[in-house]
Write an enzyme that holds these catalytic residues in place. Structure first.
Site, mmCIF file in Angstrom:
data_model
loop_
_atom_site.group_PDB
_atom_site.id
_atom_site.type_symbol
_atom_site.label_atom_id
_atom_site.label_comp_id
_atom_site.label_asym_id
_atom_site.label_seq_id
_atom_site.Cartn_x
_atom_site.Cartn_y
_atom_site.Cartn_z
ATOM 1 N N ARG A 272 -2.476 -8.440 -1.613
ATOM 2 C CA ARG A 272 -3.716 -9.117 -2.007
ATOM 3 C C ARG A 272 -3.901 -9.049 -3.528
ATOM 4 O O ARG A 272 -4.318 -9.979 -4.159
ATOM 5 C CB ARG A 272 -4.925 -8.467 -1.328
ATOM 6 C CG ARG A 272 -5.222 -9.069 0.028
ATOM 7 C CD ARG A 272 -6.259 -8.279 0.738
ATOM 8 N NE ARG A 272 -5.810 -6.894 0.885
ATOM 9 C CZ ARG A 272 -6.494 -5.942 1.517
ATOM 10 N NH1 ARG A 272 -7.647 -6.212 2.051
ATOM 11 N NH2 ARG A 272 -6.023 -4.725 1.625
ATOM 12 N N ILE B 52 6.683 -2.581 11.057
ATOM 13 C CA ILE B 52 6.134 -1.302 11.525
ATOM 14 C C ILE B 52 4.610 -1.305 11.343
ATOM 15 O O ILE B 52 3.988 -0.243 11.354
ATOM 16 C CB ILE B 52 6.767 -0.076 10.812
ATOM 17 C CG1 ILE B 52 6.409 -0.013 9.325
ATOM 18 C CG2 ILE B 52 8.262 -0.038 10.998
ATOM 19 C CD1 ILE B 52 6.638 1.364 8.705
ATOM 20 N N HIS C 82 6.774 2.090 19.086
ATOM 21 C CA HIS C 82 5.717 2.477 18.128
ATOM 22 C C HIS C 82 5.812 3.972 17.761
ATOM 23 O O HIS C 82 4.891 4.748 18.043
ATOM 24 C CB HIS C 82 4.327 2.141 18.707
ATOM 25 C CG HIS C 82 3.300 1.911 17.641
ATOM 26 N ND1 HIS C 82 2.230 1.062 17.781
ATOM 27 C CD2 HIS C 82 3.166 2.451 16.403
ATOM 28 C CE1 HIS C 82 1.484 1.081 16.689
ATOM 29 N NE2 HIS C 82 2.041 1.927 15.829
ATOM 30 N N ILE C 83 6.927 4.322 17.120
ATOM 31 C CA ILE C 83 7.167 5.747 16.824
ATOM 32 C C ILE C 83 7.304 6.035 15.323
ATOM 33 O O ILE C 83 7.813 7.092 14.940
ATOM 34 C CB ILE C 83 8.423 6.269 17.567
ATOM 35 C CG1 ILE C 83 9.662 5.409 17.243
ATOM 36 C CG2 ILE C 83 8.181 6.343 19.064
ATOM 37 C CD1 ILE C 83 10.984 6.021 17.717
ATOM 38 N N GLY D 101 0.858 -1.194 0.000
ATOM 39 C CA GLY D 101 0.000 0.000 0.000
ATOM 40 C C GLY D 101 0.888 1.235 0.000
ATOM 41 O O GLY D 101 2.051 1.190 -0.417
ATOM 42 N N ARG D 102 0.331 2.319 0.506
ATOM 43 C CA ARG D 102 1.065 3.588 0.494
ATOM 44 C C ARG D 102 2.394 3.497 1.228
ATOM 45 O O ARG D 102 3.434 3.927 0.725
ATOM 46 C CB ARG D 102 0.207 4.690 1.141
ATOM 47 C CG ARG D 102 -0.977 5.118 0.309
ATOM 48 C CD ARG D 102 -1.893 5.999 1.130
ATOM 49 N NE ARG D 102 -2.649 5.175 2.051
ATOM 50 C CZ ARG D 102 -3.972 5.050 2.047
ATOM 51 N NH1 ARG D 102 -4.692 5.725 1.192
ATOM 52 N NH2 ARG D 102 -4.581 4.261 2.910
ATOM 53 N N ILE D 103 2.366 2.927 2.442
ATOM 54 C CA ILE D 103 3.600 2.911 3.246
ATOM 55 C C ILE D 103 4.603 1.900 2.666
ATOM 56 O O ILE D 103 5.807 2.173 2.600
ATOM 57 C CB ILE D 103 3.273 2.628 4.729
ATOM 58 C CG1 ILE D 103 2.421 3.784 5.283
ATOM 59 C CG2 ILE D 103 4.547 2.447 5.553
ATOM 60 C CD1 ILE D 103 1.878 3.571 6.688
ATOM 61 N N ARG E 169 1.550 -3.881 12.666
ATOM 62 C CA ARG E 169 0.945 -4.135 13.970
ATOM 63 C C ARG E 169 1.602 -5.372 14.551
ATOM 64 O O ARG E 169 1.869 -6.346 13.831
ATOM 65 C CB ARG E 169 -0.569 -4.359 13.842
ATOM 66 C CG ARG E 169 -1.368 -3.099 13.548
ATOM 67 C CD ARG E 169 -1.380 -2.140 14.741
ATOM 68 N NE ARG E 169 -2.162 -0.941 14.501
ATOM 69 C CZ ARG E 169 -1.678 0.221 14.052
ATOM 70 N NH1 ARG E 169 -0.397 0.337 13.784
ATOM 71 N NH2 ARG E 169 -2.481 1.259 13.883
ATOM 72 N N GLU F 258 1.063 -4.342 23.188
ATOM 73 C CA GLU F 258 1.625 -3.055 23.618
ATOM 74 C C GLU F 258 0.875 -2.552 24.840
ATOM 75 O O GLU F 258 -0.339 -2.695 24.895
ATOM 76 C CB GLU F 258 1.500 -2.043 22.474
ATOM 77 C CG GLU F 258 2.426 -2.378 21.325
ATOM 78 C CD GLU F 258 2.299 -1.447 20.138
ATOM 79 O OE1 GLU F 258 1.757 -0.331 20.280
ATOM 80 O OE2 GLU F 258 2.735 -1.855 19.054
#
Ligand code: DGY
Length: 327
Positions: free
Chosen positions: A180, A240, A289-290, A158-160, A242, A271
């Site tokens: 997918r 990065i 988680h930064i 996707g975008r990231i 989940r 977390e």
């Protein structure tokens, strides 16, 4: 007496600019850090609010949504929204928004940095220096693999995923991806990316495996002992997305046994807890988680979530609110 017609709960402190913006439209309450990581705290307090601006650490379950008798919208301060029961929200006619696009570049930068930090041992080397062990330049100290010429296998293009792939190309890496759906020929060409329909086949060939997919029932523990065993011994895992996409116990064992070389993790299964064996595992970079934590991006995330809230409270048509999500 309340100044406005609407009450808005923001569960944690966020950039002041966003609070001020929301304050023009509603009575804003800002929760204290950590208070609403607890479902019961949300159930107890949500009843008087018309809008909720929540964090990815807040469990917005069916029970919470049902307790939100006046609730019209839940806007997540994140692009990933696995913390919200979207099906229940739909049943209850509560709108849900997330924050796509605005964090793509910050996360792409971060993924590249995490990969560098992991392969070149930034943390261990800095610790060594700070502890007074640096006695002079060492020809054999802190060696790690070069990235140039290595393959990066992206799970979730996707975008990231694409933002990371662009940066990795600039470092001379070859891009593989599993998604997918195959992305458009233009995107594939720009990234010189090779599509793998089968994740196992890609994992067996990639030098670096990067998780950039959302957490869904299908991606839960996608990286388990089977997949880790298929990866080359020199492979690096980057996550990065989940935490629960990875079986942390299996990963800790794979790092201990040398099944894979290293892991760079920004997210964890439970977390803020980190699996104790990961804390002890070799070659494991762990961060709290930064990935999206830049001044610019956190402002933009907040404004995008806040705008969706204002639009919903003002009765805007759904088709004019681009960041609403549905099943
Ligand atoms: C998100 O927005 O989903 C990210 O996890 C924030 O870093």
């Amino acid at each position: 007496m309340s100044e406005h017609q609407f009450n808005i709960l923001v569960t944690e402190p966020i950039p002041e600019k966003v609070i001020q913006y929301l304050g023009e439209f509603g009575n804003v309450t800002v929760g204290e850090v950590g208070t609403y990581q607890n479902e019961q705290a949300l159930i107890d307090d949500i009843g008087s609010y018309h809008a909720l601006l929540c964090m990815l650490s807040n469990p917005i379950s069916k029970n919470v949504l049902q307790a939100g008798k006046k609730l019209q919208i839940v806007a997540n301060f994140a692009v990933g929204y696995n913390n919200i029961d979207v099906a229940a929200a739909q049943e209850l006619s509560i709108k849900v928004a997330n924050t796509p696009d605005v964090l793509t570049e910050a996360c792409g930068d971060f993924a590249m940095g995490l990969l560098m930090a992991t392969t070149r041992h930034f943390y261990q080397a800095e610790k060594y220096l700070r502890e007074g062990n640096f006695k002079g330049w060492e020809p054999m100290g802190f060696l790690g693999p070069e990235l140039r010429g290595r393959s990066l296998g992206i799970v979730g293009m996707g975008r990231i995923g694409q933002a990371f792939a662009h940066r990795a190309r600039a470092f001379g890496m070859n891009i593989f991806y599993h998604n997918r759906r195959q992305v458009s020929a233009d995107i594939e060409e720009a990234l010189q990316a090779t599509y793998f329909d089968d994740l196992n086949t890609m994992a067996a060939q990639a030098d670096v495996l990067s998780l950039n997919c959302p957490l869904t029932p299908e991606t839960h523990h996608l990286v388990d002992s089977n997949l880790l065993n298929m990866m080359p011994n020199h492979a690096v895992l980057i996550n990065i997305s989940r935490g629960p996409v990875v079986d942390e116990a299996a990963l800790a064992e794979a790092l201990q046994n040398g099944t894979i070389y290293a892991a760079g993790l920004d997210v964890f299964e439970e977390e803020p807890k980190v699996h104790p064996k990961l804390l002890e595992a070799p070659n494991c970079t762990i961060l709290p988680h930064i990935a999206s934590a830049t001044f610019e991006t956190r402002n933009a995330i907040g404004m995008l979530a806040a705008k969706a809230i204002v639009q919903v409270l003002q009765g805007e048509k759904e088709q004019n609110i681009p960041n609403l999500v549905s099943l």
